[in-house]
Enzyme design. Structure first.
Site, mmCIF file in Angstrom:
data_model
loop_
_atom_site.group_PDB
_atom_site.id
_atom_site.type_symbol
_atom_site.label_atom_id
_atom_site.label_comp_id
_atom_site.label_asym_id
_atom_site.label_seq_id
_atom_site.Cartn_x
_atom_site.Cartn_y
_atom_site.Cartn_z
ATOM 1 C CB CYS A 253 55.524 52.871 40.102
ATOM 2 S SG CYS A 253 55.937 51.322 40.870
ATOM 3 C CB ALA A 254 56.452 57.784 38.164
#
Lengths: 387, 80
Positions: free
Chosen positions: A344-345
């Site tokens: 998620c980055a």
């Protein structure tokens, strides 16, 4: 299928297992005190409210906050960050962040761009490190917020939060820290570090249940931050407008009392073990892993070389092999659970040069052992040698 | 104990009242959490009841730590 021990090395996603005291507290609350906290005035309702009040005091003490009423309970760090980003920023405002942030920061920020808010993402090195001076240089007359992760969820890189806090304090800009990975793992003192807004989650290094988290809001800032959710608070019930005082302004609707009871015990567990002693244990494991990975040809570790510059999160790639393939073989063949991909980055992976393939991430916790790390190293070695 | 002097301390919220309870407990000041009497407010929250002799001490302990909305003396005849 043969039975085998599962080795859980995905504590950066959610810590597991949980301490017995956490499990017992959740159960006990559901059995004995699951009334609506503080809504009805009867003794069971007050008992439920007392659990939340105790958790508030524990969280406040944990982060060096003098007044427990400055702590708002939320369902996770993401909700806390959304309260800050959506509630504080107005059209024309400028925000500074880094290129190592999680989507819990980047997505609400990019949505804010649509509302006329401008963003400066400060560059970080290939190891995910940030130079505080670059934050200073990015400040404009419109800068309304600096939002920064305390520790990267991809590389474990610890950010210079206190140094950035000194800059924001000097400039009079509110400073929001995403402590999703660091709360419970690194010491945090909001005054010493000049943190104005601290978003934390309960289910990682605080060993609480999922669905628990919180936000510290420095005195006065609540006047400038609109709530994300409005509704019943059990207070000022004669009014049909949202109360403006802390913490009720941001705590509408029935909370997760059983979860917060677990979070309280998770915090007590970390306090009783001591953050320093947990960190020593976890970093010893991370050092064994770093050293071991270094000796496997074709394995590339990302993030700072010095273990003390990280939390116990280690990301690596294997030349010529997909991260997801490595993770799948670790799980399927060896019972080792890790997290592959972009975590998620995407912004952080672009910084590291690992976008879009991602990395394999190991995240250690209190309950991991050196034996597990050695087993994991042997497994990685065997996967790399037998592609 | 003389009931005539009983008062209730009112707060913004249950969170404030329970934080005040902790402070009074720590200070060894006798008190009791009770639902806000209906004749005082139609709110669904709780307040803290103290005997008159402890009221001043309680006020001092809470000063600067929790926002007190008000103090109301309870009517004698009704007791609790």
């Amino acid at each position: 299928m043969e039975t085998r021990e599962h080795i859980y090395l995905d504590n950066a996603a959610s810590s597991w297992p949980k301490p017995e005291s956490v499990i017992r507290a959740v159960e006990l609350t559901l059995r004995e005190a699951a009334a609506n906290p503080g809504r009805s005035g009867h003794s069971l309702s007050v008992e439920a409210a007392r659990i939340i009040s105790d958790a508030r005091s524990e969280a406040a003490a944990f982060f060096g906050v003098a007044d427990p009423l400055r702590i708002v309970f939320t369902k996770n760090a993401t909700e806390s960050l959304n309260i800050v980003i959506n509630g504080l920023l107005r059209p024309g405002d400028h925000v500074i962040t880094s290129r190592m942030e999680h989507n819990s920061v980047m997505r609400p920020l990019n949505a804010a761009r649509e509302r006329g808010i401008s963003i400066s993402s400060v560059r970080c090195s290939r190891t995910g490190e940030l130079d505080p001076d670059d934050v200073r240089k990015a400040v404009t007359k419109d800068t309304r917020l600096v939002v920064l992760t305390h520790a990267s969820n991809v590389t474990g890189t610890i950010m210079p939060v206190a140094e950035v806090g000194a800059i924001t304090r000097g400039e009079g800009i509110p400073f929001c820290v995403d402590a999703a990975q660091s709360a419970g793992c690194l010491p945090i003192d909001v005054d010493a570090m000049n943190i104005d807004l601290l978003a934390f989650t309960g289910h990682k290094a605080l060993y609480g249940p999922q669905g628990t988290g919180g936000l510290f809001i420095r005195g006065g800032l609540e006047a400038e931050i609109s709530p994300l959710v409005m509704g019943g608070t059990g207070s000022a019930s004669e009014h049909e407008e949202q109360p403006l005082f802390m913490p009720d302004k941001y705590e509408s609707g029935t909370p997760n009392t059983a979860g917060i009871a677990g979070l309280l015990e998770g915090g007590r567990f970390v306090s009783s073990q001591g953050i320093a002693s947990i960190r020593d244990h976890e970093m010893a494991l991370a050092s064994v892993l770093l050293e071991g990975l270094d000796g496997i040809p074709g394995v590339r570790v990302h993030g700072p070389a010095e273990p003390e510059k990280r939390i116990p999160v280690v990301s690596f790639t294997v030349d010529g092999m997909d991260a997801s393939e490595v993770a799948y073989r670790l799980d399927d063949g060896c019972g080792i659970m890790v997290r592959p991909g972009l975590h998620c980055a995407p912004s952080a992976h672009r910084t590291l040069g690992t976008f879009p393939g991602g990395t394999v991430r190991f995240g250690f916790g209190f309950f991991n052992t050196a034996e597990q790390v050695r087993t994991a190293l042997e497994a990685v070695s065997s996967i790399v040698n037998k592609p | 104990m003389n009931r005539a002097g009983r008062s209730v301390i009112l707060f913004e919220s249950v969170s404030s009242a329970l934080h005040a309870e902790k402070i009074l407990k720590a200070g060894g000041i006798a008190h009791k959490i009770i639902p806000v009497p209906k004749h005082i407010s139609s709110d669904c929250g709780v307040c803290i009841r103290v005997e008159g002799e402890y009221l001043e001490q309680a006020g001092r302990a809470l000063e600067g730590k929790v926002r007190v909305l008000g103090v109301r003396q309870l009517p004698e005849a009704k007791g609790r």
